[in-house]
Design an enzyme around this catalytic site. Structure first.
Site, mmCIF file in Angstrom:
data_model
loop_
_atom_site.group_PDB
_atom_site.id
_atom_site.type_symbol
_atom_site.label_atom_id
_atom_site.label_comp_id
_atom_site.label_asym_id
_atom_site.label_seq_id
_atom_site.Cartn_x
_atom_site.Cartn_y
_atom_site.Cartn_z
ATOM 1 N N ASP A 2 0.814 -1.208 0.000
ATOM 2 C CA ASP A 2 0.000 0.000 0.000
ATOM 3 C C ASP A 2 0.852 1.263 0.000
ATOM 4 O O ASP A 2 0.303 2.362 -0.036
ATOM 5 C CB ASP A 2 -0.936 0.004 1.219
ATOM 6 C CG ASP A 2 -2.328 0.476 0.861
ATOM 7 O OD1 ASP A 2 -2.741 0.280 -0.296
ATOM 8 O OD2 ASP A 2 -3.007 1.036 1.737
ATOM 9 N N ASP B 72 -10.951 -4.908 12.006
ATOM 10 C CA ASP B 72 -11.152 -6.327 12.295
ATOM 11 C C ASP B 72 -12.368 -6.562 13.193
ATOM 12 O O ASP B 72 -13.161 -7.478 12.955
ATOM 13 C CB ASP B 72 -9.883 -6.923 12.917
ATOM 14 C CG ASP B 72 -9.307 -6.034 14.017
ATOM 15 O OD1 ASP B 72 -9.932 -5.007 14.337
ATOM 16 O OD2 ASP B 72 -8.235 -6.358 14.544
#
Length: 1069
Positions: A383, A769
């Site tokens: 990224d 998450d």
């Protein structure tokens, strides 16, 4: 499973059987334990099953009724209760009381035909194994009517028919062998006598304290039962015929001798807590009312937090997996593997904070995993669009061609070279190949050269050219501007469908850097993960996904197989959204000063959640079901017989949507006919056909427009979502697939779609998450917690105090963001299938940072009491002191019993308690204020990547390195004022005399409690050279001085001396 019947049923042609007396066959051998079957009290042969006469002795019969499936291993008929046998759950009324003459062979009451039929059933099993000799003629079959594909083989290699229905009367002479669908599972041979013998031997070796696995679970909001708790109910009887068709996993409850005292103490503590609060509220301290009120409010909040944390741990469980059964079912030697494909994601951002060598070791451990090579694909997300990461991955791909064959040839563990070669063990133990030493020495030299090449790349990357990086072909690197660059995909390694035996074949390795442009929201890690989901769906489309942080390598090469024992289980797998593994860490100091291992959370909390609806998703080391990530709901659990009995007794709850449920069940039944087919295809969607195989939610997506709105404008990707078992159509051109993969990682692809809100990783928090797992559980999925003996994955943790606090700050900030979002578990998802205790756990994960405010106040109160001479508790009576002592004893008893059933050591438990206070008064406190600023003022905080630097020196130098952060100020201030308060309190008691020593003990106890909990922080402040950063000292002394001056102004230590009244006595008095 359903077995197709031939045109004519097979019937044994037995022209004549000489009827033998029971005494003649009284020496029959039990086919489970090998002992003699024995006789009954009346002298007759003991017959456990009066349907097929499968030879089982009385002890094995009792074991099966008590701890097994309570049915015959051959014909699956439920065992009836014999006279003298203890009653078990599920016994029918007609079985009670059982009469010997009914369950034994009483020939005097039966006809000659019954005698012959029963003897045939007794001898039929031996006829198939040939143990009675050749005097009995075996059955004959019409060979032309038996297709070769439908012939099953017994363990001794003889042919037998598998076509008998379980209800057919002709099944008695042969075992009722179910034939597996070759597309789903390979039916293994045998009647299962070996498997049953191993099972009963295991029962006999069981510790008496171990209780059978529990099937009682907490209720859910929709009154649904547990999904995997009733495995025996959901299991198809025909799937238990042999070892290959046994369940692939088992849920084992904690021993009642360990868990029941724990539960009793929890209930008792709850009662004592109520009495304690009754006393505290009804007995205010009049001379310190403000202090008393603050303390009571804090204590009430602590009690609520404890309840939310404690009750989800009410029913902890363990899991057992059976890798041998998985291999027999899906990965038989010499045949193409039927194991599901797995796409593995590795995410990285900054190669300076996440060293390329660490990422390379993670990738190498993935490429060398013990799994079919054509079933594994590794996707690395960069990224940061770094040329350093790209070139390091290229070097890694070349080195893997040597490393992977070496790992698989010698079966080494772990398969990350850095950690394999650094092990301080006898690496020759168990090795018999003479070439191993030479090959290991050569491979170590190759790896050291590989490290040098990676280090050279890192050194080169530290000096960035003004014109940017140039690739070897002379073109500029597309990612020179990390915030404005196109999407990039590079396939370094591939496979052509070869087998693992071909060392030249390696799993697919793909480099990905998604497109980034100014003005677009990229959603940090969650956005990168969703890009990986789409790219992998286009290129390989594995039905299961494993995500790993770049510093978490595969420590157990069988980890994927461990997960497949749950995800590919025919009964449990369709309800499982993900399998979470615990996080284990390398490079942590022996004493684990800052509780980096987090053992209490991973070994206690998550095991407790596994007994409810499953553990929360912790961000790494998790194998996902791709279907669950696409936002679909799991299939509804079929109603069990037990529920039908209850509904018949107490009435059935009125179903408001009976018509829709009937339609849904019809569609599901059609879908279950052939699970290898796609859920539905684009042709049906374009025509608007309500075709076969649609779930209720998926039936809402019957138009192509709806699918595009949900998944995005990519026909290839949308079609891939329709294949339940994954895979890429063979007619797709690789070049077109690559172009489509570039398209799905474009920065505008997710606009006006459900990505991040209902599909994939959920946006809205830096801890994506927790949100992602919560959404899945709210839809009705359950998760599994898998703890293999050898840890599946290992990673690195920040052992430096400042880095550790920043990591905790990021986690807490994510929880605060969820708390103030629409996905807050306090009010979200009440129409779904989330269980109440699971909701408690999610509520606790979002509100725990709020505890920092009462915790900070409570840690300040001891110093205030010591400096002012006041106390938060009035003078207590003897009865009240008993309640106080009882509460403290129960608090310690809860911790001790928790450590007893979980196996967590007292040092780990104490370190967790200490860091709960350290993190609570620092990182959690800052997270609350930053979260409020973001919600109220829109001020966003930057995402800080945790440093993954390894401890190459081996002396834990990072542990003693100190980095300035404002997070250090609050705990340092608390330490100073509490130490000053203790000194002032003792001095005051000495000056005031003996009578003030008694009240001093309570105040000193609370102040000492604070200092002991902050002791690791104090050691961290001192460092190795016992030096503290000047700025920390200045800020702490400043705050402590302000607090002390306020105290002197309010209630000074020395009472002011009053002089004579001047007006009354005069100036010369």
């Amino acid at each position: 499973m359903n077995v197709a019947s031939p045109a004519k049923p097979f019937a044994p042609h037995i022209t004549h059987i000489q009827v033998k007396s029971l005494k003649g066959i009284g020496g029959q051998i039990c086919q489970i334990c090998g002992d003699k079957v024995g006789t009954t009290a009346s002298g007759g042969l003991f017959v456990a099953c009066d349907v097929c006469g499968f030879p089982v002795c009385r002890p094995c019969y009792e074991y099966e009724r008590k701890d097994g499936n309570q049915c015959c291993p051959q014909c699956k008929t439920r065992y009836k209760r014999f006279k003298g046998s203890p009653a078990v759950h599920g016994d029918l009324e007609e079985d009670l009381p059982a009469i010997d003459g009914r369950n034994e062979l009483n020939f005097s009451s039966g006809s000659h035909g019954d005698l012959q039929s029963t003897t045939q059933r007794l001898l039929g099993w031996h006829r198939t194994t040939g143990s009675l000799g050749d005097d009995i003629e075996g059955p004959s079959y019409d060979k032309e009517e038996v297709p070769l594909s439908r012939v099953a083989y017994l363990t001794n290699g003889r042919e037998a028919s598998g076509e008998f229905s379980a209800a057919s009367p002709d099944r008695f002479s042969m075992g009722s062998l179910g034939v597996a669908n070759p597309a789903r599972e390979y039916g293994s041979s045998g009647l299962g006598n070996i498997a049953w013998k191993e099972r009963v031997d295991g029962w006999k070796r069981q510790d008496k304290n171990i209780v059978p696995m529990s099937t009682v679970e907490g209720p859910s909001e929709d009154k649904g039962g547990d999904i995997d708790g009733n495995t025996d109910i959901l299991m198809d009887d025909t799937s238990l015929n042999d070892e290959a068709r046994q369940p692939l996993s088992r849920k084992v409850s904690i021993s009642s001798s360990r868990i029941n005292p724990y539960r009793m103490v929890i209930v008792l503590r709850l009662i004592i807590l109520g009495v304690f609060f009754h006393y505290r509220i009804t007995n205010p301290v009049t001379n310190a009312y403000a202090l008393w009120l603050l303390s009571v409010i804090c204590e009430i909040w602590f009690a609520i937090s404890w309840i939310l944390d404690q009750f989800p741990k009410w029913n902890p469980v363990n899991r057992e997996t059976y890798l041998d059964r998985l291999a027999i079912r899906y990965d038989r030697e010499g045949e193409p593997s039927q194991l599901a494909a797995v796409d593995i994601f590795v995410s990285t951002v900054d190669p300076l904070k996440e060293p390329p060598l660490v990422t390379a070791n993670t990738v190498l451990s993935i490429l060398a995993v013990d799994y079919p090579v054509d079933k594994v694909s590794c996707y690395v997300s960069d990224d940061g669009a770094s040329l350093l990461t790209f070139e390091a991955l290229s070097e890694t791909a070349e080195f893997s061609k040597k490393w992977v064959p070496f790992c698989k040839k010698y079966c080494i563990e772990p398969r990350a070279p850095e950690f394999y070669f650094s092990q301080k063990i006898d690496y020759l133990k168990g090795k018999v190949e003479t070439s191993f030493v030479k090959d290991r020495r050569s491979m170590k030299r190759e790896y050291e050269e590989f490290k040098v090449r990676i280090n050279a790349l890192v050194a080169k990357a530290e000096k960035v050219p003004e014109e940017g990086w140039i690739m070897q072909d002379g073109t500029p690197w597309p990612g020179n501007n990390t915030r404005d660059h196109p999407g990039m995909i590079q396939i370094f390694l591939g496979h052509s469908g070869g087998t693992e035996g071909e060392t030249s074949e390696l799993p697919r390795l793909v480099y990905i850097s998604r497109e980034k442009r100014p003005g677009f929201q990229h959603h940090k890690k969650a956005g990168a993960m969703n890009a990986l989901v789409r790219v992998s769906a286009v290129l390989t489309n594995g039905p299961f996904l494993l995500n790993l942080d770049c510093d978490h390598y595969i420590n157990n090469s069988m980890a994927l197989r461990e997960a497949m024992c749950f995800l590919m289980d025919p009964n449990l797998g369709k309800y499982v959204c993900y399998v979470q593994f615990p996080q284990r860490f390398d490079g942590i100091d022996k004493n684990d000063r800052y509780a980096n291992r987090n053992t209490v959370f991973f070994d206690i909390n998550l095991r407790g959640l596994d007994g409810i609806q499953g553990p929360v998703y912790v961000g790494t080391g998790c194998v996902f079901n791709r279907t669950a990530l696409y936002g679909y709901e799991p299939p509804h659990k079929p109603k069990s017989k037990k529920a039908q009995v209850l509904s018949s007794c107490f009435g059935r709850k009125r179903n408001r949507s009976s018509k829709s449920s009937k339609k849904g069940s019809e569609k599901k039944s059609i879908k279950e006919m052939d699970p290898t087919l796609p859920i539905y295809n684009l042709d049906d969607i374009e025509e608007g056909i309500e075709g076969a195989g649609f779930d209720e939610e998926k039936s809402l997506l019957m138009s192509r427009m709806d699918l595009d709105k949900r998944f995005g404008q990519s026909s290839v990707f949308v079609e891939s979502t329709l294949w339940e078992n994954g895979g890429v159509p063979s007619y797709m051109d690789p070049d077109n697939l690559l172009k489509e993969a570039i398209h799905v990682i474009s920065c505008g692809y997710e606009d006006k779609t459900d990505w991040g809100s209902e599909i994939g990783w959920i946006y809205g928090s830096v801890t994506e998450d927790i949100l992602t797992g919560f959404k899945m559980h709210a839809r009705g999925w359950r998760s599994i917690y898998c703890m293999p003996k050898r840890p599946a994955f290992k990673g690195s943790a920040p052992i430096n105090l400042s880095d550790r606090l920043n990591q905790v700050l990021r986690w807490a900030l994510g929880s605060v963001e969820i708390l103030f979002s629409r996905h807050c578990p306090i009010w979200y998802g009440y129409g779904g299938r989330l269980k109440w205790l699971e909701r408690f756990a999610y509520v606790n994960t979002t509100i725990y940072p709020i505890t920092s405010i009462p915790l900070l106040i409570y840690c300040t109160l001891p110093a205030v009491c010591l400096l002012t001479g006041k106390f938060i508790i009035p003078q207590i009576t003897n009865l009240a002191s008993i309640w106080f002592i009882s509460l403290f004893c129960l608090i310690f008893a809860t911790g001790i019993l928790e450590m007893r059933w979980s196996g967590v050591g007292i040092d780990e438990w104490w370190r967790n308690e200490q860091f709960w206070v350290i993190g609570g008064v620092s990182a959690h406190l800052f997270a609350v204020f930053q979260g409020l600023l973001k919600v109220l003022a829109g001020i966003d905080t930057n995402f800080t990547v945790t440093s993954k630097a390894s401890d190459e020196e081996g002396d834990f130098s990072e542990l003693y390195m100190f980095k300035w952060t404002t997070l250090l100020v609050p705990p340092t201030t608390l330490l100073i004022i509490n130490i000053l308060g203790m000194v002032a309190g003792v001095s005051s008691a000495i000056n005031s005399g003996y009578q003030s020593v008694g009240p001093l003990f309570g105040k000193l106890f609370f102040a000492l409690w604070v200092v002991l909990h902050l002791y690791p922080f104090l050691k961290g402040l001192m460092g190795r050279q016992n030096r503290t950063p000047t700025i920390v000292v200045v800020w702490s002394i400043l705050l402590a001085s302000i607090f002390s001056l306020l105290w002197v102004r309010i209630d000074p230590f020395i009472r002011p001396v009053t002089g004579p009244d001047v007006q009354q006595c005069g100036i010369n008095c």
